[in-house]
Structures are given as C-alpha cells and as structure tokens.
Design a protein around this motif. Structure first.
Motif, PDB file in Angstrom:
ATOM      1  N   UNK A  63       0.849  -1.190   0.000  1.00  0.00           N
ATOM      2  CA  UNK A  63       0.000   0.000   0.000  1.00  0.00           C
ATOM      3  C   UNK A  63       0.888   1.244   0.000  1.00  0.00           C
ATOM      4  N   UNK A  64       0.431   2.311  -0.661  1.00  0.00           N
ATOM      5  CA  UNK A  64       1.238   3.530  -0.771  1.00  0.00           C
ATOM      6  C   UNK A  64       0.319   4.745  -0.727  1.00  0.00           C
ATOM      7  N   UNK A  65       0.770   5.791  -0.049  1.00  0.00           N
ATOM      8  CA  UNK A  65      -0.003   7.014   0.062  1.00  0.00           C
ATOM      9  C   UNK A  65       0.961   8.184   0.227  1.00  0.00           C
ATOM     10  N   UNK A  66       0.485   9.385  -0.076  1.00  0.00           N
ATOM     11  CA  UNK A  66       1.350  10.556   0.012  1.00  0.00           C
ATOM     12  C   UNK A  66       1.585  11.009   1.444  1.00  0.00           C
ATOM     13  N   UNK A  67       0.740  10.580   2.398  1.00  0.00           N
ATOM     14  CA  UNK A  67       0.885  11.055   3.774  1.00  0.00           C
ATOM     15  C   UNK A  67       0.970   9.924   4.797  1.00  0.00           C
TER      16      UNK A  67
END
Length: 279
Positions: A232-236
């Motif tokens: 999983x990847x997110x900017x924050x």
C-alpha cells in the motif's frame, strides 16, 4: 364527577414496532459470543471468509455481492451459532425490498440447444496432408540424387573428396545461468521518499488485513493466506488493522518492523513518511 381519563386510558401502549428488535448483525454476533465461538471458528466451520463474517456482524452486506449471497451467508452463519435463520431472513427481506426473484431456467435450455454437435473425422484434411507428405518425399529424394551424382563426377575427374575431420569437437558446456537473487531488504528499501510505502506479508499463517489512506479511503479489506502479500502507498499515511499480527511480516518505508506481536493479536497501526512509527 370526574371527567378525566380512566385508569385504562392512562396505561402505556406496548411498543410493537420492529425498532425494539436487535439488528441482524447484532443478533448473529451475540449468538456467537453466547456459544463461545470466535470469528475464526465460525469462518472455519462455514467456509465464509473472515472479512465477510465481520462485515455481516456490522450489518454491512455489501461485501456479500448481492441479496442472494447475503441471504445464503445469513442462513449459514445463523445455523453455525444455533439461531433460527427464518426470522433473520424475514428481517433482511423487509429492509431490502423483499425476497429476490428466483433465477429463470431459460438460460439452461439455451445452453443445451447451442451445444456443438459431434463431427466425424475430417477426411479431406487427412488426404491433403498425405499428398503434401508424398510430394515432399519425392522432392527430397530427387535433391539427394543430384547431390550424389555431383560427388561421383568430381571423383571421376581426379578430384579428391574432402576427408571428414575425424576429431570430434568437444561440445561446449552451457554456462550456468546466474540464479535470480532473492528479494532482499535493499530491494524493498528502494521506495519513493516522498510517500509512505507499507508491505504486508502473511509469512507464518493467514490474517485478516484492512488498510486505509490518509483520507480514510479503504485500500484493502480481506484475508491474506500464507505466502500472500499486499503493498500500500499514500502521500501522507497508511492506517492498518491486522487481525492476526503474529502471522504478519511488515515492511514500512523499506524497513522491517521487528515488533514482538503475539499470534492472534489484533493490532491497529499508522505509518507515515520517514522512519516507521506505530500509530
């Protein structure tokens, strides 16, 4: 003379509304707890995935995939926790537009009609193949005959036939291919620095996993079997819920989390950019 209401008029009315009944999910969950069963016990006994059992106990029937499947899951779970499924199904139908219509049988008959007929062997194709083989054999024989005559004429004119090289060349051993390197921590560490990257692997067993981004959007909600992994990847930030943290290997921003989680422990975690931090 009193003109007030009689005592009978002052008695409270019995609440006959359905609001007093517990919801379907609450009834199933309470019956499971009364039976001394865990969600994993019910999932193993009914073969209904843990995520779906938890969703139904929360009165969320969307993961079931439709009313027909939802009714089937409710019936199965009710029997597993020793509940009569009929009232629960009636309650579900009342709140979801009634019982679904039965599936028409017409497509089954259509499938019977369009079943391809058996055909005999294709003799035409076999004959064509045989003719092609004969023509090829005749051409090859004529070509070999021409080569033999050319060799004989060269000997008759005094030419010498080239002697065969008696030395047999040693076949070159194929160079063994370098084995593919196993994934390492350095490969996992090659992640973008401006984002948070979380990799969840079910190394020692299966575990239910849920993941959300910083906006609360659900990225994944399901069961990871042994050997499965998700990234999983997110900017924050990434918010995680691990149903069985002891079965999970966790990598955050390229670093393995070495927390000593016990088998069966439920962990709620939050990770952001930079060094891993448990929320």
């Amino acid at each position: 003379m009193s003109i007030g209401n009689s005592p009978e008029d002052e008695r409270p009315f019995d609440d006959e509304s359905d609001d007093s009944r517990p919801s379907i999910g609450h009834a199933l969950r309470q019956a499971r707890l009364d039976a001394g069963l865990t969600v994993d016990d019910v999932s193993t006994a009914t073969r209904v995935r843990i995520a779906i059992v938890q969703a139904i106990e929360a009165d969320n029937f969307a993961p079931c995939g439709g009313d027909v499947y939802a009714r089937g899951h409710i019936r199965t779970l009710a029997k597993a926790v020793h509940l009569d499924p009929a009232p629960l199904l009636a309650q579900y139908d009342a709140s979801h537009g009634g019982r679904p219509a039965p599936t028409p049988a017409a497509p089954l008959f259509e499938a019977e009609r369009i079943r391809p007929e058996r055909r005999g062997p294709n003799w035409t194709a076999a004959m064509v193949a045989a003719i092609v083989a004969v023509v090829g054999f005749v051409g090859f024989t004529a070509f070999k005959g021409g080569e033999d005559e050319g060799g004989k004429s060269a000997v008759a004119e005094g030419g010498s036939t080239p002697s065969a090289d008696k030395s047999t060349p040693t076949p070159k051993a194929d160079k063994p291919k370098d084995p593919k390197p196993e994934p390492s921590d350095s490969a996992i560490a090659a992640v973008p620095q401006d984002k948070v990257t979380v990799q969840v692997s079910a190394a020692d067993g299966r575990s239910w996993v849920a993941a959300k981004d910083h906006n609360g959007r659900l990225l994944f909600d399901g069961l990871l079997k042994r050997g499965d992994s998700k990234t999983f990847q997110d900017s924050e930030k990434i918010n995680l819920v691990l149903g069985d943290a002891g079965a999970i290997d966790l990598y955050v921003n390229g670093k393995k989390i070495e927390d000593d989680w016990q088998p069966g422990a439920v962990e709620r975690l939050t990770y952001t950019k930079g060094d891993p931090q448990a929320g």
